[in-house]
Design an enzyme around this catalytic site. Sequence first.
Site, PDB file in Angstrom:
ATOM      1  N   LYS A  10      -1.792 -43.738  -4.860  1.00  0.00           N
ATOM      2  CA  LYS A  10      -1.675 -45.028  -4.474  1.00  0.00           C
ATOM      3  C   LYS A  10      -2.508 -45.874  -5.321  1.00  0.00           C
ATOM      4  O   LYS A  10      -3.088 -45.342  -5.964  1.00  0.00           O
ATOM      5  CB  LYS A  10      -2.387 -45.220  -3.017  1.00  0.00           C
ATOM      6  N   ASN A 113      -6.568 -44.759   1.080  1.00  0.00           N
ATOM      7  CA  ASN A 113      -6.936 -43.028   1.048  1.00  0.00           C
ATOM      8  C   ASN A 113      -6.206 -42.410   0.074  1.00  0.00           C
ATOM      9  O   ASN A 113      -5.786 -41.254   0.318  1.00  0.00           O
ATOM     10  CB  ASN A 113      -6.394 -42.818   2.567  1.00  0.00           C
ATOM     11  N   HIS A 116      -0.216 -40.742  -0.492  1.00  0.00           N
ATOM     12  CA  HIS A 116       0.445 -40.653   0.700  1.00  0.00           C
ATOM     13  C   HIS A 116       1.498 -39.399   0.715  1.00  0.00           C
ATOM     14  O   HIS A 116       1.765 -38.822  -0.325  1.00  0.00           O
ATOM     15  CB  HIS A 116       1.714 -41.619   0.777  1.00  0.00           C
TER      16      HIS A 116
HETATM   17  P1  CMP Z   1      -0.028 -43.063   4.729  1.00  0.00           P
HETATM   18  O1  CMP Z   1       0.195 -41.280   4.720  1.00  0.00           O
HETATM   19  O2  CMP Z   1       0.375 -43.721   3.425  1.00  0.00           O
HETATM   20  O3  CMP Z   1       0.908 -43.425   5.909  1.00  0.00           O
HETATM   21  C1  CMP Z   1       0.708 -44.776   6.536  1.00  0.00           C
HETATM   22  C2  CMP Z   1      -0.547 -45.424   6.185  1.00  0.00           C
HETATM   23  O4  CMP Z   1      -1.165 -46.411   7.024  1.00  0.00           O
HETATM   24  C3  CMP Z   1      -1.665 -44.288   6.007  1.00  0.00           C
HETATM   25  O5  CMP Z   1      -1.415 -43.487   5.047  1.00  0.00           O
HETATM   26  C4  CMP Z   1      -3.116 -45.231   6.001  1.00  0.00           C
HETATM   27  O6  CMP Z   1      -3.039 -45.563   4.589  1.00  0.00           O
HETATM   28  C5  CMP Z   1      -2.339 -46.461   6.619  1.00  0.00           C
HETATM   29  N1  CMP Z   1      -3.135 -46.383   8.048  1.00  0.00           N
HETATM   30  C6  CMP Z   1      -2.939 -45.478   9.033  1.00  0.00           C
HETATM   31  N2  CMP Z   1      -3.709 -45.894  10.155  1.00  0.00           N
HETATM   32  C7  CMP Z   1      -4.398 -47.096   9.698  1.00  0.00           C
HETATM   33  C8  CMP Z   1      -5.243 -47.699  10.514  1.00  0.00           C
HETATM   34  N3  CMP Z   1      -5.798 -47.390  11.548  1.00  0.00           N
HETATM   35  N4  CMP Z   1      -5.763 -48.871   9.706  1.00  0.00           N
HETATM   36  C9  CMP Z   1      -5.463 -49.047   8.637  1.00  0.00           C
HETATM   37  N5  CMP Z   1      -4.559 -48.531   7.832  1.00  0.00           N
HETATM   38  C10 CMP Z   1      -4.060 -47.174   8.458  1.00  0.00           C
END
Ligand code: CMP
Length: 140
Positions: A10, A113, A116
Amino acid sequence: MSERTLAIIKPDAVKKQVIGDIIKRYEAANLHPVAIRMMQLTKTAAEGFYAVHKQRPFFNSLTAFMSSGPVVVLALAGDNAIKRHRELMGATDPAKAEPGTLRAVHGTNIEFNAVHGSDSADTARFEIGYFFPEMDLVAR
Ligand code: CMP
């Protein structure tokens, strides 16, 4: 059984200059890159990719973040790749991720984070197809 999964390094991880570290960890785990692409998503492309989350309160900020800078998109292949990649990434929230996982090491918070990964075989098929035509995937 060998299978494929989609990984995205990311914008936060690209900015932190840890592309190489993350790919090194994929290779060490025998998650073999079979396609790699660096790109910057448009907001619309990020919205299409995360369409399953459209109703979530974080949808707008997630897609704004994902289109805020370059990402590296990879298709990874290996035994049980989907589950093993998710284990390597750790929990969505880096604060809850097992020590040593990609998100524990490189993530900042639940939104920034670092990586993905596809969460199921159906999702992997959709996500790989979103970025790569079949002819771009090498056999490994
Ligand atoms: P990812 O695995 O890319 O799939 C969906 C993404 O949404 C997740 O990682 C996080 O980056 C984001 N995400 C999930 N839950 C939350 C949350 N409660 N608040 C903000 N972002 C979120």
